[in-house]
Design a protein around this motif. Structure first.
Motif: not given
Length: 523
Positions: A286-292, A330-332
Protein backbone atom coordinates in the motif's frame (compact mmCIF):
# COMPACT_ATOMS: atom_id res chain seq x y z
CA UNK A 1 19.73 -52.64 46.82
CA UNK A 2 19.99 -55.20 44.00
CA UNK A 3 23.45 -56.48 42.99
CA UNK A 4 25.10 -54.31 40.38
CA UNK A 5 22.68 -51.41 40.90
CA UNK A 6 24.29 -47.97 41.44
CA UNK A 7 23.90 -46.48 44.91
CA UNK A 8 22.08 -43.40 43.63
CA UNK A 9 19.22 -45.54 42.31
CA UNK A 10 18.69 -47.68 45.38
CA UNK A 11 15.28 -49.33 45.62
CA UNK A 12 14.81 -47.27 48.80
CA UNK A 13 14.64 -43.94 46.95
CA UNK A 14 11.33 -42.21 47.59
CA UNK A 15 9.27 -40.35 45.01
CA UNK A 16 10.77 -36.93 45.74
CA UNK A 17 14.32 -38.23 45.45
CA UNK A 18 13.49 -39.84 42.11
CA UNK A 19 11.86 -36.63 40.91
CA UNK A 20 14.90 -34.64 42.01
CA UNK A 21 17.25 -36.89 40.04
CA UNK A 22 14.93 -36.71 37.05
CA UNK A 23 14.71 -32.90 37.29
CA UNK A 24 18.51 -32.61 37.26
CA UNK A 25 18.82 -35.07 34.36
CA UNK A 26 16.22 -33.14 32.39
CA UNK A 27 18.10 -29.90 32.92
CA UNK A 28 21.22 -31.62 31.66
CA UNK A 29 19.54 -32.30 28.30
CA UNK A 30 19.78 -28.58 27.50
CA UNK A 31 23.54 -29.05 27.22
CA UNK A 32 22.97 -31.69 24.53
CA UNK A 33 21.41 -29.04 22.26
CA UNK A 34 22.93 -26.10 20.36
CA UNK A 35 24.76 -23.93 21.11
CA UNK A 36 26.41 -26.46 23.48
CA UNK A 37 25.94 -29.84 21.73
CA UNK A 38 27.59 -31.90 24.47
CA UNK A 39 26.86 -35.33 23.06
CA UNK A 40 28.16 -37.11 26.17
CA UNK A 41 25.24 -35.65 28.13
CA UNK A 42 22.71 -37.68 26.09
CA UNK A 43 23.48 -41.09 27.64
CA UNK A 44 23.91 -39.56 31.09
CA UNK A 45 20.56 -37.77 31.10
CA UNK A 46 18.41 -40.46 29.49
CA UNK A 47 20.05 -43.36 31.33
CA UNK A 48 19.34 -41.67 34.66
CA UNK A 49 15.68 -41.27 33.68
CA UNK A 50 15.47 -44.88 32.51
CA UNK A 51 16.93 -46.16 35.77
CA UNK A 52 14.83 -44.05 38.16
CA UNK A 53 11.67 -45.25 36.42
CA UNK A 54 12.31 -48.82 37.52
CA UNK A 55 9.89 -50.48 39.94
CA UNK A 56 7.48 -47.58 40.26
CA UNK A 57 3.72 -47.17 39.90
CA UNK A 58 2.23 -45.58 36.80
CA UNK A 59 1.11 -42.45 38.64
CA UNK A 60 4.54 -41.95 40.16
CA UNK A 61 6.20 -42.70 36.84
CA UNK A 62 4.18 -39.84 35.35
CA UNK A 63 5.49 -37.47 38.03
CA UNK A 64 9.08 -38.60 37.50
CA UNK A 65 8.79 -38.15 33.72
CA UNK A 66 7.09 -34.80 34.25
CA UNK A 67 9.91 -33.64 36.56
CA UNK A 68 12.50 -34.66 33.94
CA UNK A 69 10.73 -32.60 31.28
CA UNK A 70 10.21 -29.68 33.65
CA UNK A 71 13.98 -29.45 33.96
CA UNK A 72 14.36 -29.84 30.21
CA UNK A 73 11.83 -27.20 29.20
CA UNK A 74 12.21 -24.90 32.17
CA UNK A 75 15.82 -24.23 31.18
CA UNK A 76 15.59 -25.02 27.46
CA UNK A 77 12.86 -22.49 26.65
CA UNK A 78 13.64 -19.94 29.35
CA UNK A 79 14.61 -17.54 26.56
CA UNK A 80 10.88 -17.04 25.84
CA UNK A 81 10.82 -14.73 28.86
CA UNK A 82 12.84 -12.17 26.88
CA UNK A 83 9.91 -11.56 24.52
CA UNK A 84 7.82 -10.35 27.46
CA UNK A 85 10.41 -7.73 28.35
CA UNK A 86 10.28 -6.09 24.90
CA UNK A 87 7.24 -4.26 26.27
CA UNK A 88 8.06 -4.73 29.93
CA UNK A 89 5.51 -2.23 31.17
CA UNK A 90 2.59 -4.28 29.81
CA UNK A 91 3.94 -7.83 29.82
CA UNK A 92 7.06 -8.03 32.02
CA UNK A 93 5.19 -9.40 35.04
CA UNK A 94 3.93 -12.32 32.94
CA UNK A 95 7.40 -13.53 31.84
CA UNK A 96 8.16 -16.01 34.61
CA UNK A 97 4.59 -17.33 35.02
CA UNK A 98 4.33 -17.80 31.25
CA UNK A 99 7.57 -19.78 30.96
CA UNK A 100 6.74 -21.83 34.04
CA UNK A 101 3.22 -22.57 32.83
CA UNK A 102 4.32 -23.49 29.31
CA UNK A 103 7.11 -25.71 30.64
CA UNK A 104 4.73 -27.46 33.02
CA UNK A 105 2.24 -28.02 30.21
CA UNK A 106 4.81 -29.34 27.74
CA UNK A 107 6.18 -31.64 30.46
CA UNK A 108 2.89 -33.53 30.43
CA UNK A 109 3.95 -35.31 27.24
CA UNK A 110 7.17 -36.87 28.60
CA UNK A 111 5.19 -37.61 31.77
CA UNK A 112 2.75 -39.57 29.61
CA UNK A 113 5.67 -41.44 28.04
CA UNK A 114 6.99 -42.47 31.45
CA UNK A 115 3.52 -43.50 32.62
CA UNK A 116 2.90 -45.58 29.48
CA UNK A 117 6.30 -47.24 29.85
CA UNK A 118 5.62 -48.11 33.51
CA UNK A 119 2.15 -49.46 32.69
CA UNK A 120 3.52 -51.80 30.01
CA UNK A 121 6.31 -52.95 32.30
CA UNK A 122 3.76 -53.98 34.92
CA UNK A 123 1.56 -55.88 32.51
CA UNK A 124 4.11 -57.41 30.17
CA UNK A 125 7.37 -57.28 32.08
CA UNK A 126 10.42 -57.20 29.83
CA UNK A 127 13.99 -56.18 30.46
CA UNK A 128 17.24 -55.47 28.74
CA UNK A 129 17.13 -54.32 25.14
CA UNK A 130 13.38 -54.85 24.81
CA UNK A 131 12.74 -52.49 27.74
CA UNK A 132 14.99 -49.91 26.10
CA UNK A 133 13.07 -50.19 22.84
CA UNK A 134 9.75 -49.79 24.61
CA UNK A 135 10.91 -46.74 26.53
CA UNK A 136 12.24 -45.09 23.37
CA UNK A 137 9.07 -45.68 21.40
CA UNK A 138 6.90 -44.37 24.24
CA UNK A 139 9.09 -41.28 24.25
CA UNK A 140 8.89 -40.65 20.51
CA UNK A 141 5.15 -41.37 20.33
CA UNK A 142 4.33 -38.72 22.94
CA UNK A 143 6.95 -36.41 21.41
CA UNK A 144 5.09 -36.65 18.11
CA UNK A 145 1.86 -35.77 19.94
CA UNK A 146 3.58 -32.69 21.38
CA UNK A 147 4.14 -31.57 17.81
CA UNK A 148 0.44 -31.88 16.95
CA UNK A 149 -1.79 -31.11 19.95
CA UNK A 150 -3.12 -27.54 20.33
CA UNK A 151 -1.27 -26.45 17.14
CA UNK A 152 1.88 -28.25 18.36
CA UNK A 153 5.24 -27.15 19.72
CA UNK A 154 7.97 -29.57 18.56
CA UNK A 155 10.81 -27.48 19.97
CA UNK A 156 14.10 -29.08 21.10
CA UNK A 157 13.39 -32.60 19.89
CA UNK A 158 15.88 -35.22 21.09
CA UNK A 159 17.30 -35.50 17.55
CA UNK A 160 18.62 -31.94 17.72
CA UNK A 161 21.40 -33.13 20.01
CA UNK A 162 22.98 -34.47 16.79
CA UNK A 163 22.56 -31.42 14.57
CA UNK A 164 26.17 -30.23 14.99
CA UNK A 165 27.52 -33.65 13.97
CA UNK A 166 27.44 -33.98 10.18
CA UNK A 167 27.28 -37.77 10.03
CA UNK A 168 24.92 -38.29 12.96
CA UNK A 169 22.16 -35.96 11.72
CA UNK A 170 21.87 -37.65 8.31
CA UNK A 171 19.41 -40.44 9.31
CA UNK A 172 16.78 -37.69 9.51
CA UNK A 173 16.68 -37.94 5.72
CA UNK A 174 15.22 -41.44 6.11
CA UNK A 175 13.13 -41.30 9.30
CA UNK A 176 12.77 -37.58 10.05
CA UNK A 177 13.55 -35.83 13.30
CA UNK A 178 11.05 -37.88 15.27
CA UNK A 179 12.56 -41.14 14.05
CA UNK A 180 16.07 -39.84 14.65
CA UNK A 181 14.93 -38.84 18.13
CA UNK A 182 13.86 -42.43 18.76
CA UNK A 183 17.31 -43.67 17.73
CA UNK A 184 19.01 -41.00 19.85
CA UNK A 185 17.05 -41.90 22.98
CA UNK A 186 17.42 -45.64 22.43
CA UNK A 187 21.19 -45.46 22.04
CA UNK A 188 21.31 -42.94 24.88
CA UNK A 189 19.63 -45.28 27.38
CA UNK A 190 21.68 -48.36 26.49
CA UNK A 191 24.25 -47.50 29.21
CA UNK A 192 21.32 -47.46 31.64
CA UNK A 193 20.12 -50.80 30.29
CA UNK A 194 23.64 -52.13 30.73
CA UNK A 195 23.74 -50.89 34.33
CA UNK A 196 20.65 -52.80 35.42
CA UNK A 197 21.20 -55.88 33.24
CA UNK A 198 22.14 -59.24 34.73
CA UNK A 199 25.89 -59.90 34.21
CA UNK A 200 25.40 -62.56 31.54
CA UNK A 201 23.10 -60.24 29.57
CA UNK A 202 25.55 -57.34 29.36
CA UNK A 203 27.55 -58.61 26.39
CA UNK A 204 24.62 -58.36 23.92
CA UNK A 205 23.88 -54.81 25.14
CA UNK A 206 27.50 -53.78 24.65
CA UNK A 207 27.56 -55.30 21.18
CA UNK A 208 24.32 -53.56 20.21
CA UNK A 209 25.59 -50.25 21.56
CA UNK A 210 28.81 -50.52 19.54
CA UNK A 211 27.04 -51.64 16.36
CA UNK A 212 24.36 -48.93 16.64
CA UNK A 213 26.87 -46.12 17.16
CA UNK A 214 29.15 -47.38 14.38
CA UNK A 215 26.27 -47.90 11.98
CA UNK A 216 24.89 -44.47 12.77
CA UNK A 217 28.23 -42.84 12.08
CA UNK A 218 29.23 -44.78 8.97
CA UNK A 219 25.83 -44.54 7.27
CA UNK A 220 25.60 -40.83 7.97
CA UNK A 221 29.17 -40.20 6.86
CA UNK A 222 28.51 -41.86 3.51
CA UNK A 223 25.51 -39.63 2.90
CA UNK A 224 27.09 -36.41 4.14
CA UNK A 225 30.15 -37.07 1.97
CA UNK A 226 28.09 -36.94 -1.21
CA UNK A 227 28.58 -33.61 -2.97
CA UNK A 228 25.57 -31.75 -4.34
CA UNK A 229 26.31 -29.42 -7.28
CA UNK A 230 25.45 -25.78 -6.51
CA UNK A 231 23.11 -23.66 -8.58
CA UNK A 232 24.18 -20.56 -10.52
CA UNK A 233 21.82 -18.33 -8.51
CA UNK A 234 23.49 -15.59 -6.46
CA UNK A 235 21.89 -14.60 -3.16
CA UNK A 236 22.16 -11.55 -0.97
CA UNK A 237 20.73 -11.82 2.54
CA UNK A 238 20.32 -8.59 4.46
CA UNK A 239 20.36 -8.58 8.27
CA UNK A 240 19.30 -5.11 9.36
CA UNK A 241 19.68 -5.78 13.10
CA UNK A 242 16.79 -3.52 14.09
CA UNK A 243 15.93 -3.98 17.80
CA UNK A 244 12.37 -5.11 18.42
CA UNK A 245 11.71 -2.18 20.75
CA UNK A 246 12.44 0.20 17.83
CA UNK A 247 10.78 -1.64 14.95
CA UNK A 248 7.24 -0.34 15.46
CA UNK A 249 8.02 3.03 17.04
CA UNK A 250 6.18 5.82 15.16
CA UNK A 251 8.49 7.42 12.64
CA UNK A 252 10.94 4.50 12.56
CA UNK A 253 9.66 3.05 9.29
CA UNK A 254 11.75 5.31 7.07
CA UNK A 255 14.90 4.72 9.13
CA UNK A 256 14.39 0.97 8.84
CA UNK A 257 13.82 1.17 5.08
CA UNK A 258 16.91 3.36 4.66
CA UNK A 259 18.98 0.81 6.54
CA UNK A 260 17.81 -2.12 4.44
CA UNK A 261 18.19 -0.24 1.17
CA UNK A 262 21.70 0.90 2.13
CA UNK A 263 22.84 -2.62 2.93
CA UNK A 264 21.17 -3.96 -0.21
CA UNK A 265 22.98 -1.44 -2.40
CA UNK A 266 26.49 -2.56 -1.43
CA UNK A 267 28.73 -3.54 -4.37
CA UNK A 268 28.38 -7.09 -5.61
CA UNK A 269 26.20 -9.24 -7.82
CA UNK A 270 23.01 -10.93 -6.73
CA UNK A 271 19.95 -12.42 -8.40
CA UNK A 272 17.76 -12.70 -5.32
CA UNK A 273 17.64 -10.16 -2.51
CA UNK A 274 16.31 -11.60 0.76
CA UNK A 275 14.95 -9.54 3.64
CA UNK A 276 13.63 -11.06 6.91
CA UNK A 277 10.18 -11.34 8.45
CA UNK A 278 8.45 -7.93 8.75
CA UNK A 279 11.59 -6.24 7.44
CA UNK A 280 9.24 -3.48 6.31
CA UNK A 281 7.18 -2.48 9.39
CA UNK A 282 4.04 -1.57 7.49
CA UNK A 283 1.83 -2.52 4.56
CA UNK A 284 4.38 -2.40 1.76
CA UNK A 285 1.91 -3.15 -1.03
CA UNK A 286 0.00 0.00 0.00
CA UNK A 287 3.07 2.27 0.18
CA UNK A 288 3.82 3.45 -3.37
CA UNK A 289 6.75 5.64 -2.31
CA UNK A 290 8.52 2.79 -0.49
CA UNK A 291 7.95 0.42 -3.42
CA UNK A 292 9.40 2.98 -5.81
CA UNK A 293 12.58 3.19 -3.75
CA UNK A 294 12.82 -0.58 -3.62
CA UNK A 295 12.31 -0.80 -7.39
CA UNK A 296 15.32 1.44 -7.91
CA UNK A 297 17.43 -1.08 -5.99
CA UNK A 298 16.30 -3.96 -8.22
CA UNK A 299 17.62 -3.35 -11.72
CA UNK A 300 18.23 -5.98 -14.39
CA UNK A 301 15.56 -8.46 -13.38
CA UNK A 302 16.60 -8.87 -9.75
CA UNK A 303 13.95 -10.07 -7.32
CA UNK A 304 13.28 -9.13 -3.69
CA UNK A 305 11.69 -11.55 -1.23
CA UNK A 306 10.73 -9.68 1.90
CA UNK A 307 8.60 -10.15 4.96
CA UNK A 308 5.77 -7.65 5.39
CA UNK A 309 2.34 -7.63 7.00
CA UNK A 310 -0.66 -7.56 4.67
CA UNK A 311 -4.36 -6.85 5.03
CA UNK A 312 -7.41 -7.70 2.98
CA UNK A 313 -10.81 -6.03 3.22
CA UNK A 314 -13.86 -8.28 3.05
CA UNK A 315 -17.49 -8.56 4.06
CA UNK A 316 -16.45 -9.81 7.47
CA UNK A 317 -14.09 -6.90 8.05
CA UNK A 318 -10.32 -6.57 7.68
CA UNK A 319 -8.16 -9.67 7.78
CA UNK A 320 -4.45 -9.39 8.56
CA UNK A 321 -1.71 -11.75 7.34
CA UNK A 322 1.98 -12.25 8.07
CA UNK A 323 3.46 -12.64 4.60
CA UNK A 324 6.52 -12.89 2.42
CA UNK A 325 6.08 -10.93 -0.81
CA UNK A 326 8.10 -11.01 -4.04
CA UNK A 327 8.88 -7.77 -5.94
CA UNK A 328 10.77 -6.99 -9.12
CA UNK A 329 11.87 -3.71 -10.67
CA UNK A 330 8.28 -2.79 -11.53
CA UNK A 331 7.42 -2.35 -7.87
CA UNK A 332 4.43 -4.64 -8.13
CA UNK A 333 3.84 -7.77 -6.08
CA UNK A 334 4.72 -10.81 -8.20
CA UNK A 335 3.56 -13.45 -5.77
CA UNK A 336 3.41 -14.06 -2.05
CA UNK A 337 2.93 -16.46 0.79
CA UNK A 338 0.85 -16.07 3.97
CA UNK A 339 2.02 -17.74 7.15
CA UNK A 340 -0.32 -20.61 8.05
CA UNK A 341 1.12 -21.83 11.35
CA UNK A 342 0.65 -18.86 13.64
CA UNK A 343 2.19 -18.36 17.09
CA UNK A 344 -0.41 -18.47 19.89
CA UNK A 345 -0.45 -15.20 21.88
CA UNK A 346 2.15 -13.77 19.52
CA UNK A 347 0.09 -13.55 16.33
CA UNK A 348 -3.35 -14.42 17.63
CA UNK A 349 -5.07 -15.03 20.98
CA UNK A 350 -6.70 -18.46 21.30
CA UNK A 351 -10.20 -18.40 22.82
CA UNK A 352 -10.13 -14.65 22.50
CA UNK A 353 -13.69 -14.27 23.73
CA UNK A 354 -12.79 -16.05 26.94
CA UNK A 355 -9.22 -15.00 27.73
CA UNK A 356 -8.60 -11.38 28.79
CA UNK A 357 -5.09 -11.42 27.28
CA UNK A 358 -3.49 -9.19 24.66
CA UNK A 359 -1.08 -10.57 22.09
CA UNK A 360 2.57 -9.61 22.44
CA UNK A 361 3.14 -8.27 18.92
CA UNK A 362 2.20 -4.87 17.58
CA UNK A 363 -0.65 -4.62 15.07
CA UNK A 364 -4.24 -3.69 14.46
CA UNK A 365 -5.71 -7.16 14.96
CA UNK A 366 -5.03 -10.86 15.13
CA UNK A 367 -3.43 -12.48 12.11
CA UNK A 368 -5.38 -14.88 9.91
CA UNK A 369 -3.66 -18.15 8.92
CA UNK A 370 -2.83 -18.75 5.27
CA UNK A 371 -3.95 -21.88 3.40
CA UNK A 372 -0.82 -23.96 4.07
CA UNK A 373 2.58 -24.80 2.55
CA UNK A 374 3.00 -23.34 -0.90
CA UNK A 375 5.63 -23.44 -3.62
CA UNK A 376 6.29 -20.09 -5.31
CA UNK A 377 7.43 -19.65 -8.91
CA UNK A 378 9.67 -16.60 -9.22
CA UNK A 379 11.03 -15.36 -12.58
CA UNK A 380 14.62 -16.45 -13.15
CA UNK A 381 14.89 -18.41 -9.90
CA UNK A 382 14.36 -22.00 -8.74
CA UNK A 383 11.01 -22.90 -7.19
CA UNK A 384 10.91 -21.91 -3.52
CA UNK A 385 8.94 -22.89 -0.41
CA UNK A 386 8.54 -20.23 2.26
CA UNK A 387 8.47 -20.86 6.01
CA UNK A 388 8.01 -17.79 8.18
CA UNK A 389 9.78 -17.91 11.56
CA UNK A 390 8.04 -20.48 13.81
CA UNK A 391 6.89 -22.60 10.85
CA UNK A 392 10.37 -24.03 10.27
CA UNK A 393 10.19 -26.03 13.53
CA UNK A 394 7.51 -28.43 12.21
CA UNK A 395 8.92 -31.59 10.58
CA UNK A 396 7.05 -32.58 7.45
CA UNK A 397 4.92 -29.40 7.32
CA UNK A 398 7.15 -26.96 5.45
CA UNK A 399 7.00 -28.20 1.85
CA UNK A 400 4.03 -28.66 -0.49
CA UNK A 401 4.09 -32.41 -1.12
CA UNK A 402 2.39 -32.05 -4.52
CA UNK A 403 4.69 -29.36 -5.91
CA UNK A 404 8.23 -29.90 -4.64
CA UNK A 405 10.41 -26.77 -4.49
CA UNK A 406 14.16 -26.49 -5.06
CA UNK A 407 14.91 -24.62 -1.84
CA UNK A 408 13.29 -23.25 1.32
CA UNK A 409 13.31 -19.59 2.35
CA UNK A 410 12.98 -19.11 6.10
CA UNK A 411 12.22 -15.45 6.87
CA UNK A 412 12.28 -14.83 10.60
CA UNK A 413 12.47 -12.21 13.31
CA UNK A 414 14.30 -13.53 16.36
CA UNK A 415 14.80 -10.03 17.73
CA UNK A 416 12.23 -10.97 20.37
CA UNK A 417 14.78 -13.27 22.00
CA UNK A 418 17.87 -11.06 22.09
CA UNK A 419 21.21 -12.82 22.56
CA UNK A 420 19.72 -15.86 24.31
CA UNK A 421 20.11 -19.48 23.20
CA UNK A 422 16.74 -19.26 21.42
CA UNK A 423 18.09 -18.21 17.98
CA UNK A 424 20.66 -21.05 18.05
CA UNK A 425 17.92 -23.57 18.81
CA UNK A 426 15.78 -22.08 16.04
CA UNK A 427 18.67 -22.45 13.58
CA UNK A 428 19.01 -26.11 14.60
CA UNK A 429 15.41 -26.73 13.51
CA UNK A 430 16.11 -25.15 10.12
CA UNK A 431 19.17 -27.36 9.64
CA UNK A 432 17.15 -30.49 10.38
CA UNK A 433 14.48 -29.47 7.85
CA UNK A 434 17.24 -29.23 5.24
CA UNK A 435 18.37 -32.80 5.95
CA UNK A 436 14.83 -34.19 6.10
CA UNK A 437 13.75 -32.66 2.80
CA UNK A 438 17.08 -32.82 1.00
CA UNK A 439 16.74 -29.11 0.23
CA UNK A 440 18.89 -26.07 1.02
CA UNK A 441 17.40 -23.67 3.57
CA UNK A 442 18.18 -19.96 3.33
CA UNK A 443 17.49 -18.02 6.49
CA UNK A 444 17.07 -14.24 6.68
CA UNK A 445 16.74 -13.00 10.26
CA UNK A 446 16.27 -9.46 11.51
CA UNK A 447 18.85 -9.55 14.31
CA UNK A 448 20.35 -12.99 13.58
CA UNK A 449 21.02 -15.75 12.95
CA UNK A 450 20.90 -15.41 9.15
CA UNK A 451 22.40 -18.39 7.36
CA UNK A 452 22.69 -20.44 4.20
CA UNK A 453 22.28 -24.16 4.89
CA UNK A 454 22.99 -26.81 2.28
CA UNK A 455 20.89 -29.94 1.70
CA UNK A 456 23.06 -31.94 4.16
CA UNK A 457 22.43 -29.47 6.98
CA UNK A 458 25.84 -27.78 6.79
CA UNK A 459 25.92 -24.04 7.51
CA UNK A 460 27.66 -22.58 4.47
CA UNK A 461 27.55 -18.95 5.67
CA UNK A 462 26.05 -17.10 8.62
CA UNK A 463 25.64 -13.76 10.37
CA UNK A 464 25.48 -14.12 14.13
CA UNK A 465 23.05 -12.57 16.57
CA UNK A 466 23.48 -8.82 16.88
CA UNK A 467 25.44 -8.38 13.65
CA UNK A 468 24.48 -5.91 10.94
CA UNK A 469 25.44 -6.87 7.42
CA UNK A 470 24.88 -9.01 4.38
CA UNK A 471 25.66 -12.50 3.14
CA UNK A 472 26.58 -12.84 -0.52
CA UNK A 473 26.76 -16.47 -1.63
CA UNK A 474 25.45 -18.92 -4.18
CA UNK A 475 22.31 -20.95 -3.63
CA UNK A 476 23.27 -24.57 -2.84
CA UNK A 477 21.74 -27.33 -4.92
CA UNK A 478 18.95 -29.71 -3.97
CA UNK A 479 19.20 -33.47 -3.51
CA UNK A 480 16.74 -35.97 -4.91
CA UNK A 481 13.68 -36.37 -2.64
CA UNK A 482 14.60 -38.20 0.54
CA UNK A 483 12.54 -41.12 1.92
CA UNK A 484 11.21 -38.76 4.58
CA UNK A 485 10.28 -36.18 1.93
CA UNK A 486 8.35 -38.89 0.08
CA UNK A 487 6.60 -40.61 2.98
CA UNK A 488 6.77 -38.17 5.90
CA UNK A 489 5.95 -39.53 9.34
CA UNK A 490 4.78 -42.85 7.90
CA UNK A 491 8.44 -43.80 8.28
CA UNK A 492 8.11 -43.07 12.01
CA UNK A 493 4.96 -45.17 12.22
CA UNK A 494 6.74 -48.16 10.69
CA UNK A 495 9.64 -47.69 13.09
CA UNK A 496 7.43 -47.41 16.17
CA UNK A 497 5.20 -50.32 15.15
CA UNK A 498 8.19 -52.56 14.53
CA UNK A 499 9.65 -51.72 17.92
CA UNK A 500 6.38 -52.41 19.73
CA UNK A 501 6.12 -55.79 18.00
CA UNK A 502 9.68 -56.58 19.02
CA UNK A 503 9.00 -55.58 22.62
CA UNK A 504 5.75 -57.57 22.73
CA UNK A 505 7.42 -60.70 21.39
CA UNK A 506 10.25 -60.35 23.90
CA UNK A 507 7.81 -60.06 26.81
CA UNK A 508 5.68 -62.91 25.44
CA UNK A 509 8.64 -65.25 25.26
CA UNK A 510 9.57 -64.30 28.84
CA UNK A 511 13.14 -65.48 28.41
CA UNK A 512 14.87 -62.31 29.50
CA UNK A 513 16.27 -62.75 33.05
CA UNK A 514 16.14 -58.98 33.53
CA UNK A 515 12.35 -58.91 33.27
CA UNK A 516 11.97 -59.36 37.00
CA UNK A 517 13.53 -55.93 37.54
CA UNK A 518 10.55 -54.25 35.86
CA UNK A 519 7.60 -56.36 36.94
CA UNK A 520 7.21 -55.29 40.56
CA UNK A 521 5.37 -52.15 41.51
CA UNK A 522 6.79 -50.17 44.40
CA UNK A 523 4.38 -48.08 46.46
Amino acid sequence: MKPGLPQFVSEDLNLFQRMGLALAAGGLTVLTLPPFSWLIAVPVAFSVLFIVLRNISTSRAFLVGWAFALGQFGIGISWIAESFYVDAERFGALAIPAVAGLSAGLAIFPGMAAMLFAAIMQRRAVGGIAAGLLFSTCWVATGWLRGQVLTGFPWNLAAYALVDYAALRQPAAWVGSYGLGFLTVFIGILPGVLTVAAPKRRAPVLVLFAVAVAGFWVGGALRSGQDVPPTDVALRIVQGNVPQVEKWVPGSRQRTLEKYLGLSAQPGRFDLLLWPETAFPGFLDEDAAARARISAALPDGRILLTGAPDRVEGDGGTRYFNTVQAYDGSGEVLTGYAKHHLVPFGEYVPLKGWLPIERLTEGLGDFTPGPGPRTLAIPGAPLVAVAICYEIIFPGHVVDDLFRPDWIFNATNDAWFGTSIGPEQHLASARMRAVEEGLPVVRAANTGISAIIDANGNVVARLDTGETGTIDAGLPGARTPTPYARFGDWTLLVLVFGCWVFGWLASLLGRDPDARHFGTEVS
